[in-house]
Write a protein that holds these residues in place. Structure first.
Motif, PDB file in Angstrom:
ATOM      1  N   UNK A 186      -2.438 -12.135 -23.871  1.00 25.41           N
ATOM      2  CA  UNK A 186      -1.090 -12.203 -23.315  1.00 25.41           C
ATOM      3  C   UNK A 186      -0.260 -13.309 -23.955  1.00 25.41           C
ATOM      4  N   UNK A 187      -0.799 -14.535 -24.023  1.00 23.25           N
ATOM      5  CA  UNK A 187      -0.011 -15.653 -24.545  1.00 23.25           C
ATOM      6  C   UNK A 187       0.353 -15.430 -26.001  1.00 23.25           C
ATOM      7  N   UNK A 189      -4.934  -3.470 -20.664  1.00 26.63           N
ATOM      8  CA  UNK A 189      -4.567  -3.668 -19.251  1.00 26.63           C
ATOM      9  C   UNK A 189      -4.540  -5.157 -18.908  1.00 26.63           C
ATOM     10  N   UNK A 190      -5.559  -5.898 -19.346  1.00 22.94           N
ATOM     11  CA  UNK A 190      -5.601  -7.340 -19.084  1.00 22.94           C
ATOM     12  C   UNK A 190      -4.441  -8.066 -19.757  1.00 22.94           C
ATOM     13  N   UNK A 191      -4.155  -7.680 -20.991  1.00 22.09           N
ATOM     14  CA  UNK A 191      -3.067  -8.319 -21.736  1.00 22.09           C
ATOM     15  C   UNK A 191      -1.734  -8.142 -21.014  1.00 22.09           C
ATOM     16  N   UNK A 192      -1.428  -6.919 -20.604  1.00 28.09           N
ATOM     17  CA  UNK A 192      -0.145  -6.639 -19.951  1.00 28.09           C
ATOM     18  C   UNK A 192      -0.069  -7.290 -18.574  1.00 28.09           C
ATOM     19  N   UNK A 195       4.137 -15.236 -27.495  1.00 20.81           N
ATOM     20  CA  UNK A 195       4.567 -16.223 -28.493  1.00 20.81           C
ATOM     21  C   UNK A 195       5.010 -15.532 -29.778  1.00 20.81           C
ATOM     22  N   UNK A 196       4.228 -14.579 -30.258  1.00 23.63           N
ATOM     23  CA  UNK A 196       4.582 -13.898 -31.498  1.00 23.63           C
ATOM     24  C   UNK A 196       5.861 -13.074 -31.337  1.00 23.63           C
TER      25      UNK A 196
END
Length: 388
Positions: free
Chosen positions: A319-320, A154-157, A324-325
């Motif tokens: 997230x970053x 959830x945090x990543x998205x 990037x990947x």
């Protein structure tokens, strides 16, 4: 330093070395020190740094494992025979780091006894950390892993949605002397298995001569493996002065608003540098820099790629790194853990071929050269005389 065993007790006398950041503490630790850290969920890399320092006792103001996720550090330290202690949570005091750094102390009967001078002593209770305690926390962490993973996703998205526009824009163009266009680039981060992976890729590095980028402490990892980094990228918080002075081109990673805590350090050393404001982690910036400099291939070693990696770094999302990947994907090869994929093994057949290869020129010399043939005949005669 005095270390001795008593019946049912552990006694150790030495100087306490303390720091809020374990990676900074390990730079000044010696094997006879008592290490005092404030590091919840000690990760594997922190454990390895403490092992490399050779310490026998580590005291943690925070739990070695909170049970939020399965951190590996405490297990590694216990397996290495290092004594672990925690300060009870009810007595937690962040100022103890400053108060006790450099003090003479003794651990006895689960008490940390501080020698304050003039016969005065201060006593702090400790709790010994055992394998059974860590195993219980390990099981607790695995039971809550799905919930932790859900929050992490959830945090990543959430942050990916906010930050995606920042990563779609190109980085500030730097006047780099290191050319990366149409070349292979190896980005080294001091993460899990970085030493083994560097060793496994030795033949590749020797043959292709890629551009070598060390991300902060990754520059020291390259130097320890016998290489000189071409670029050092990062906020300069964990790289050594020796690496910064090795002649590599230095790129100081700044926040997107231009603030750069690492800028003061390189200025004090008097080395030239480039300032690069960018979002994300320093390893993300290193990969993006290679991508925008038109690298043909980007190989990463020791980078952080999964939930445990990021939780160990104190990040609640990736997230970053995800953005990037995704952006540079076709040029990216992640070599993290490549040493576990294949280990060359010697076989009897291979040894036989090597022996035959060594004996062939010797046999040829005996057949062709009369002097060598005569010497061999004399040795044979001597051996027969001795044998019979």
């Amino acid at each position: 330093m005095i270390k001795r065993k008593k019946t049912g007790a552990f006694t150790y006398t030495s100087v306490i070395m303390a720091d809020h950041k374990t990676k900074l503490l390990c730079k000044r630790l010696h094997s006879d020190h008592i290490a005092l850290i404030d590091h919840p969920d000690v990760d594997e890399m922190a454990a390895r740094s403490l092992q490399d320092a050779g310490v026998s006792v580590v005291i943690n103001l925070s739990p070695y494992m909170t049970g939020k996720y399965p951190a590996e550090g405490a297990r590694k330290l216990l397996q290495d025979g290092i004594k672990l202690f925690e300060v009870p949570l009810r007595l937690y005091d962040v100022t103890l780091i400053e108060q006790l750094d450099g003090c003479q102390a003794r651990i006895e009967d689960d008490q940390l006894i501080i020698h304050a001078g003039q016969g005065e002593c201060q006593s702090i209770p400790l709790e010994a950390v055992t394998e059974e305690h860590i195993q219980a926390k390990w099981l607790e962490a695995n039971r809550s892993l799905d919930e932790t993973l859900s929050r992490f996703i959830d945090n990543t998205l959430q942050y990916a949605g906010r930050e995606k526009d920042l990563f779609l824009k190109p980085l500030c163009r730097l006047p780099l002397r290191t050319r990366m266009d149409d070349r292979h680039v190896v980005v080294v981060v001091r993460g899990k298995h970085y030493r083994e992976d560097l060793q496994t890729l030795h033949a590749y590095i020797r043959e292709y001569r890629p551009v070598l980028i060390g991300v902060d402490g990754g520059a020291d990892a390259l130097m320890q493996a016998g290489y000189i980094p071409d670029l050092i990228v990062g906020d300069m918080d964990s790289v050594s002065d020796k690496a910064l002075l090795c002649g590599a081109e230095i790129v100081v990673h700044a926040f997107a608003d231009g603030r750069a805590p690492g800028q003061c350090r390189v200025q004090e050393l008097g080395v030239p540098y480039h300032l690069l404001p960018a979002p994300g982690t320093s390893e993300d910036v290193a990969m993006l820099l290679a991508y925008e400099e038109q690298a043909e291939l980007i190989v990463t070693i020791g980078t952080h790629t999964n939930m445990i990696d990021f939780l160990e770094k104190g990040r609640k999302g990736m997230a970053s790194t995800l953005i990037v990947r995704t952006k540079i994907g076709t040029k990216l090869i992640d070599a993290k853990g490549v040493n576990q994929l294949y280990q060359p093994r010697w076989s009897w057949k291979l040894w036989g071929w090597c022996l035959a290869a060594m004996l062939t020129p010797v046999g040829a010399a005996l057949v062709i050269n009369p002097v060598a043939r005569h010497a061999a005949q004399m040795l044979w005669t001597q051996w027969r005389t001795w044998a019979y």
